[in-house]
Design a protein around this motif. Sequence first.
Motif, mmCIF file in Angstrom:
data_model
loop_
_atom_site.group_PDB
_atom_site.id
_atom_site.type_symbol
_atom_site.label_atom_id
_atom_site.label_comp_id
_atom_site.label_asym_id
_atom_site.label_seq_id
_atom_site.Cartn_x
_atom_site.Cartn_y
_atom_site.Cartn_z
ATOM 1 N N PHE A 1 38.076 32.965 38.003
ATOM 2 C CA PHE A 1 36.980 33.388 38.877
ATOM 3 C C PHE A 1 37.332 34.604 39.731
ATOM 4 O O PHE A 1 36.528 35.041 40.548
ATOM 5 C CB PHE A 1 36.543 32.229 39.777
ATOM 6 C CG PHE A 1 35.809 31.148 39.040
ATOM 7 C CD1 PHE A 1 34.534 31.363 38.551
ATOM 8 C CD2 PHE A 1 36.401 29.911 38.823
ATOM 9 C CE1 PHE A 1 33.847 30.366 37.866
ATOM 10 C CE2 PHE A 1 35.722 28.904 38.142
ATOM 11 C CZ PHE A 1 34.443 29.138 37.662
ATOM 12 N N ASN A 2 38.528 35.150 39.537
ATOM 13 C CA ASN A 2 38.996 36.311 40.297
ATOM 14 C C ASN A 2 38.841 36.071 41.802
ATOM 15 O O ASN A 2 38.270 36.881 42.530
ATOM 16 C CB ASN A 2 38.278 37.586 39.860
ATOM 17 C CG ASN A 2 38.976 38.823 40.378
ATOM 18 O OD1 ASN A 2 40.190 38.825 40.564
ATOM 19 N ND2 ASN A 2 38.224 39.874 40.633
ATOM 20 N N THR A 3 39.347 34.938 42.231
ATOM 21 C CA THR A 3 39.296 34.569 43.634
ATOM 22 C C THR A 3 40.661 34.022 44.037
ATOM 23 O O THR A 3 41.595 34.050 43.240
ATOM 24 C CB THR A 3 38.166 33.546 43.893
ATOM 25 O OG1 THR A 3 37.954 33.430 45.294
ATOM 26 C CG2 THR A 3 38.449 32.193 43.283
ATOM 27 N N SER A 4 40.763 33.535 45.250
ATOM 28 C CA SER A 4 42.032 32.962 45.702
ATOM 29 C C SER A 4 41.986 31.438 45.630
ATOM 30 O O SER A 4 40.909 30.827 45.667
ATOM 31 C CB SER A 4 42.315 33.390 47.148
ATOM 32 O OG SER A 4 41.377 32.799 48.035
ATOM 33 N N VAL A 5 43.153 30.848 45.563
ATOM 34 C CA VAL A 5 43.255 29.395 45.623
ATOM 35 C C VAL A 5 42.694 28.915 46.964
ATOM 36 O O VAL A 5 41.997 27.899 47.026
ATOM 37 C CB VAL A 5 44.719 28.935 45.415
ATOM 38 C CG1 VAL A 5 44.878 27.458 45.743
ATOM 39 C CG2 VAL A 5 45.172 29.234 43.991
ATOM 40 N N ASP A 6 42.961 29.657 48.026
ATOM 41 C CA ASP A 6 42.435 29.289 49.343
ATOM 42 C C ASP A 6 40.914 29.178 49.330
ATOM 43 O O ASP A 6 40.348 28.273 49.939
ATOM 44 C CB ASP A 6 42.862 30.299 50.410
ATOM 45 C CG ASP A 6 44.255 30.038 50.951
ATOM 46 O OD1 ASP A 6 44.722 28.886 50.841
ATOM 47 O OD2 ASP A 6 44.859 30.975 51.480
#
Length: 110
Positions: A51-56
């Motif tokens: 998703f091209n996002t962060s784990v946070d």
Amino acid sequence: MKNLKALRLSKKLSQQQLALRLDLSQQTIYKYENGITEPDIATLIKLANYFNTSVDYLIGNTNNPQRPGSYSETELTESELQHLRIYRNMPNTVQELLDSFLSEVFKGTI
């Protein structure tokens, strides 16, 4: 996994479609989205990369879906752009002092 369902829906994917893309089962995606089970770290990273996002962001520790360090100027707010303009107009020595200060203040959080 507070944001997994929203991310999946934003890409117009069913649970089954996402599961196939990530080599998981539909039931696993369902359980993650509904807080029944939690993914291991390798799966969290796989989801964040997909998703091209962060784990946070996936787990709800931040409201910002952008991956740290992946910002483009077209995605910044006017306030953020103003901060960037100010920074870029500082002498190098002042930029280095500010960088050092921010690194110390936010050590381990960014």
